[in-house]
Design a protein around this motif. Structure first.
Motif, PDB file in Angstrom:
ATOM      1  N   VAL A 186      33.012  14.848 -11.311  1.00  0.00           N
ATOM      2  CA  VAL A 186      32.172  13.370 -10.637  1.00  0.00           C
ATOM      3  C   VAL A 186      32.144  12.997 -11.403  1.00  0.00           C
ATOM      4  O   VAL A 186      32.861  11.191 -11.549  1.00  0.00           O
ATOM      5  N   SER A 211      33.968   8.260 -10.682  1.00  0.00           N
ATOM      6  CA  SER A 211      32.652   7.444 -11.302  1.00  0.00           C
ATOM      7  C   SER A 211      33.650   6.387 -11.597  1.00  0.00           C
ATOM      8  O   SER A 211      33.915   5.212 -12.365  1.00  0.00           O
ATOM      9  N   LEU A 266      26.920   8.037  -6.148  1.00  0.00           N
ATOM     10  CA  LEU A 266      27.779   8.960  -6.803  1.00  0.00           C
ATOM     11  C   LEU A 266      26.985   9.582  -7.855  1.00  0.00           C
ATOM     12  O   LEU A 266      27.027  10.884  -8.048  1.00  0.00           O
ATOM     13  N   ILE A 316      23.295  11.644  -7.473  1.00  0.00           N
ATOM     14  CA  ILE A 316      23.690  12.981  -6.339  1.00  0.00           C
ATOM     15  C   ILE A 316      24.247  14.220  -6.133  1.00  0.00           C
ATOM     16  O   ILE A 316      25.234  15.319  -6.608  1.00  0.00           O
ATOM     17  N   GLY A 317      25.784  13.291  -7.412  1.00  0.00           N
ATOM     18  CA  GLY A 317      26.785  14.048  -8.256  1.00  0.00           C
ATOM     19  C   GLY A 317      25.574  15.971  -9.224  1.00  0.00           C
ATOM     20  O   GLY A 317      25.996  16.781  -9.098  1.00  0.00           O
ATOM     21  N   THR A 356      23.694  17.611  -6.958  1.00  0.00           N
ATOM     22  CA  THR A 356      24.632  18.428  -6.629  1.00  0.00           C
ATOM     23  C   THR A 356      24.701  19.409  -7.493  1.00  0.00           C
ATOM     24  O   THR A 356      25.019  21.197  -7.037  1.00  0.00           O
ATOM     25  N   GLY A 392      24.861  17.345  -0.244  1.00  0.00           N
ATOM     26  CA  GLY A 392      24.898  16.548  -1.947  1.00  0.00           C
ATOM     27  C   GLY A 392      26.451  16.267  -1.815  1.00  0.00           C
ATOM     28  O   GLY A 392      27.593  15.597  -2.126  1.00  0.00           O
ATOM     29  N   LEU A 393      27.317  17.587  -1.741  1.00  0.00           N
ATOM     30  CA  LEU A 393      28.665  17.982  -2.225  1.00  0.00           C
ATOM     31  C   LEU A 393      29.519  16.803  -0.897  1.00  0.00           C
ATOM     32  O   LEU A 393      30.449  16.038  -1.708  1.00  0.00           O
ATOM     33  N   VAL A 427      29.167  13.272  -2.116  1.00  0.00           N
ATOM     34  CA  VAL A 427      29.519  13.286  -2.847  1.00  0.00           C
ATOM     35  C   VAL A 427      31.301  13.156  -2.630  1.00  0.00           C
ATOM     36  O   VAL A 427      31.689  11.406  -2.865  1.00  0.00           O
ATOM     37  N   THR A 454      30.932   9.361  -0.534  1.00  0.00           N
ATOM     38  CA  THR A 454      31.677   8.215  -1.906  1.00  0.00           C
ATOM     39  C   THR A 454      32.553   8.381  -1.994  1.00  0.00           C
ATOM     40  O   THR A 454      33.006   6.660  -2.169  1.00  0.00           O
TER      41      THR A 454
END
Length: 278
Positions: A134, A138, A153, A156-157, A160, A257-258, A261, A264
């Motif tokens: 993640v 980013s 990201l 949410i990351g 998750t 959530g994954l 990610v 995104t």
């Protein structure tokens, strides 16, 4: 008892040590500890740099011996003399002719990593790897100039990762317990003198301790036939259903959530930026 406070701690080879406690001796080894109540002991001998704890046995049975090698003679002798003096005192309170199986009173507690601890270590490594991914994503999105993507990201990351960190161990433990209950060896365990501990006997005849908070007179314990240290007390069926339901719900949310990610990162790196879409 004043005798107990004067008993020395005796160290042996390979990190083994005998520690006096209020109701007996604890033999600590690198991967296990054996708790031996005074009521289980016949005598303690110190001879040729070796401390031998001999357990009581029924008539005609071979007594079980616990050895501590490469000890310091004066400390071993002092411990043996003190314990034997205490056993003599306790013998006066025991009804003559009473037979005691000392091996059934002593119990083993594993000090090695349990299945849960090993599984949690693997989950932790996976989650740290995901967290690193993640962070790397980013950075890439930052180079792509998508500020909205980073703003989406990161939270949410993080959510998750937390969800997976909760759900995977919960469902993993649930599945492992189900496997032991179905394919393992199930026995009855009795309460130990200390609260929060139950005792069961493995196929080799060794009495083992397993942690469990309950006031029941006995509980069912399932263990791996090839590794009795991998043992789990049976939970209430309602508690198992609750673990399955909550773990599954959290896992579903974490997988959603994954997916977000991945989406995104994909949209940011392919040029379809969220900021432009806004």
């Amino acid at each position: 008892m004043s005798i107990i406070s004067a008993l020395p701690i005796v160290q042996g080879n390979e990190g083994a040590v005998v520690v006096p406690v209020s109701d007996g001796l604890i033999l600590e080894r690198p991967h296990e500890e054996v708790t031996i109540p005074f009521a289980a002991m016949a005598r303690v001998r110190a001879e040729e740099r070796c401390l031998i704890i001999e357990l009581r046995a029924r008539a005609g049975a071979e007594p079980v011996l616990h050895r501590l090698d490469d000890v310091t003679d004066p400390r071993a002798t002092a411990l043996a003399d003190g314990v034997n003096a205490l056993l003599t005192e306790l013998a006066t309170d025991t009804e003559p002719g009473t037979e005691v199986d000392g091996a059934a009173l002593a119990f083993v507690r594993s000090r090695g990593a349990t299945w849960s601890q090993r599984f949690m270590r693997r989950v932790t490594r996976w989650m740290l790897g995901f967290a690193g991914a993640v962070v790397a994503a980013s950075v890439l999105i930052g180079f792509a100039g998508d500020a909205a993507g980073i703003a989406l990201l990161v939270p949410i990351g993080g959510i998750t990762i937390v969800g997976l960190w909760i759900a995977v161990p919960t469902l993993g433990a649930w599945n492992h317990e189900r496997h032991l209950m179905k394919h393992g060896t199930t026995v009855l365990a009795r309460p130990a003198t200390s609260s929060g501990t139950y005792l069961f006997t493995d196929p080799a005849g060794t009495t083992r301790a397993v942690p469990h908070l309950s006031s029941a007179p006995y509980v069912k314990v399932s263990h791996d036939p090839g590794d009795p240290t991998d043992a789990y007390p049976h939970k209430d069926p309602g508690a198992r259903r609750f673990d399955l339901a909550v773990g599954s719900l959290i896992l579903f949310c974490a997988l959603c959530g994954l997916v977000m990610v991945v989406w995104t990162v994909f949209t940011a790196l392919t040029g379809d930026r969220l900021s432009q879409a806004a």
